[in-house]
Scaffold this motif. Sequence first.
Motif, PDB file in Angstrom:
ATOM      1  N   HIS A 153      56.448  49.153  75.798  1.00  0.00           N
ATOM      2  CA  HIS A 153      56.005  49.741  74.533  1.00  0.00           C
ATOM      3  C   HIS A 153      56.373  51.219  74.460  1.00  0.00           C
ATOM      4  O   HIS A 153      56.111  51.864  73.445  1.00  0.00           O
ATOM      5  N   SER A 173      57.987  46.743  71.156  1.00  0.00           N
ATOM      6  CA  SER A 173      57.091  46.676  70.003  1.00  0.00           C
ATOM      7  C   SER A 173      57.713  47.446  68.842  1.00  0.00           C
ATOM      8  O   SER A 173      57.961  48.649  68.956  1.00  0.00           O
ATOM      9  N   CYS A 177      54.625  51.335  61.717  1.00  0.00           N
ATOM     10  CA  CYS A 177      53.593  52.291  62.132  1.00  0.00           C
ATOM     11  C   CYS A 177      53.857  52.790  63.550  1.00  0.00           C
ATOM     12  O   CYS A 177      53.851  53.996  63.806  1.00  0.00           O
ATOM     13  N   TYR A 178      54.100  51.871  64.458  1.00  0.00           N
ATOM     14  CA  TYR A 178      54.380  52.277  65.834  1.00  0.00           C
ATOM     15  C   TYR A 178      55.624  53.158  65.908  1.00  0.00           C
ATOM     16  O   TYR A 178      55.729  54.033  66.773  1.00  0.00           O
ATOM     17  N   ASP A 179      56.590  52.931  64.997  1.00  0.00           N
ATOM     18  CA  ASP A 179      57.831  53.687  65.053  1.00  0.00           C
ATOM     19  C   ASP A 179      57.639  55.169  64.768  1.00  0.00           C
ATOM     20  O   ASP A 179      58.555  55.960  64.977  1.00  0.00           O
ATOM     21  N   GLN A 181      54.993  56.805  66.124  1.00  0.00           N
ATOM     22  CA  GLN A 181      54.154  57.308  67.207  1.00  0.00           C
ATOM     23  C   GLN A 181      55.001  57.830  68.362  1.00  0.00           C
ATOM     24  O   GLN A 181      55.991  57.217  68.751  1.00  0.00           O
ATOM     25  N   LEU A 190      48.766  53.252  70.683  1.00  0.00           N
ATOM     26  CA  LEU A 190      49.417  52.714  69.485  1.00  0.00           C
ATOM     27  C   LEU A 190      48.388  52.186  68.491  1.00  0.00           C
ATOM     28  O   LEU A 190      48.654  52.103  67.292  1.00  0.00           O
ATOM     29  N   TRP A 191      47.212  51.828  68.988  1.00  0.00           N
ATOM     30  CA  TRP A 191      46.145  51.296  68.140  1.00  0.00           C
ATOM     31  C   TRP A 191      45.064  52.337  67.847  1.00  0.00           C
ATOM     32  O   TRP A 191      44.134  52.058  67.104  1.00  0.00           O
ATOM     33  N   TYR A 196      46.282  58.364  63.687  1.00  0.00           N
ATOM     34  CA  TYR A 196      46.736  58.154  62.312  1.00  0.00           C
ATOM     35  C   TYR A 196      45.905  58.957  61.307  1.00  0.00           C
ATOM     36  O   TYR A 196      46.070  58.798  60.099  1.00  0.00           O
ATOM     37  N   ARG A 207      62.391  56.729  69.576  1.00  0.00           N
ATOM     38  CA  ARG A 207      62.505  55.338  69.146  1.00  0.00           C
ATOM     39  C   ARG A 207      63.824  55.112  68.411  1.00  0.00           C
ATOM     40  O   ARG A 207      64.496  54.098  68.623  1.00  0.00           O
ATOM     41  N   LYS A 225      54.873  42.514  68.542  1.00  0.00           N
ATOM     42  CA  LYS A 225      53.960  43.347  67.745  1.00  0.00           C
ATOM     43  C   LYS A 225      54.519  43.693  66.360  1.00  0.00           C
ATOM     44  O   LYS A 225      54.230  44.759  65.819  1.00  0.00           O
ATOM     45  N   GLY A 228      51.694  44.232  64.304  1.00  0.00           N
ATOM     46  CA  GLY A 228      50.680  45.117  64.880  1.00  0.00           C
ATOM     47  C   GLY A 228      49.427  44.369  65.281  1.00  0.00           C
ATOM     48  O   GLY A 228      48.313  44.850  65.071  1.00  0.00           O
TER      49      GLY A 228
END
Length: 382
Positions: A153, A173, A177-179, A181, A190-191, A196, A207, A225, A228
Amino acid sequence: MKYNPLGNTGLMVSEIGMGCEGFAVHHCKNTALLFDEAERQGINYFDLYTSNPDVRASVGEALKGRREKFVIQSHICSVWKDGQYKRTRNINEVKNGFEEMMSLLQTDYIDVGMIHYCDSLKDWNEIADGEVMKYALELKKQGRIHHIGLSSHNPDVALQAVKSGNIEVLMFSVNPCYDLQPANEDVEQLWNEENYVNPLENMEPARQELYELCQAKGVGITVMKAFGGGDLLDAELSPAGRALTVNQCINYALTRPAVATVLVGAHSVEQLQDSCEYENATDEERDYATALASFPNISWRGHCMYCSHCAPCPKKIDVASVTKFLNLSLAQGEVPEAVREHYDLLGHYAGDCIACGACEKRCPFEVSIIENMKKAKEIFGK
């Protein structure tokens, strides 16, 4: 079902793949049902990260008589100990776990032997320089695994793994959204809602570099993911402040460089069917750009998402592809031979741009497309 090359492995894989989350449902009776539906839908790729022997045995039974119809991505270093899952780098545990896996799956080989869950640089260095990589290379030499993969991840870790030259497939993943972070060795970040709270702007450079490096080196990406964990499909849970659809999440992942397949989590045949409806979805149903541009908490302003909202070009330039090849070349500091070949096949080039600005007016992310076309002409010479 559409099929994509998995990097340079020579494998052609279904763009919708199957995660293993649903295999354990109803005491593993769900496994055969999911494989039956996967075969009916044309899915030929699945991931098996779990070390639960009951799940592995159910997969082995489900594959009887149709092993060659499926490409198996199964994990090394994921073992079952004292009645529960364990990630290990202990070489004896790794070897015993692999032998048990092969026996339960009733197969002589694994298509992609995925080194399991590496999110720290220290862990990667120990893998790369230690017994785990030696073992993976030996298994490949023996033909018991055909290709070596790594699941992660963390883009910093994944970049080092791809640069090593030993990793042919990356399980990563990928979602919008993760992209955004930054790299972190703690996957739970990530969660983390706190990450956020303040508006996020544009893709995390590591990334972007990772996806482009994988494309340049022929390392295929298999996506985990994409939804997500389901949060992106729920407006109340989505860190973006708004929900996306299954089709939008899948399309976002598939339009990242090097991505070959999206491994969808399905706990039922119906959920798997819902994801496979992507194959019949319209361009409007797949379109994620308008939704991303309207997110209240996140902004991709100025960043090309390869969404093709800029089309049509009056000079028939495939602006999204030109931009993708431009970014790949900029990331490498040179024009890779494969990128130049693909650029040459476009037929209409950045140099054909008349700077009419129609594309920029349609772009949801306010990308400086005309400037990108100028850069592409300089780099590619036409």
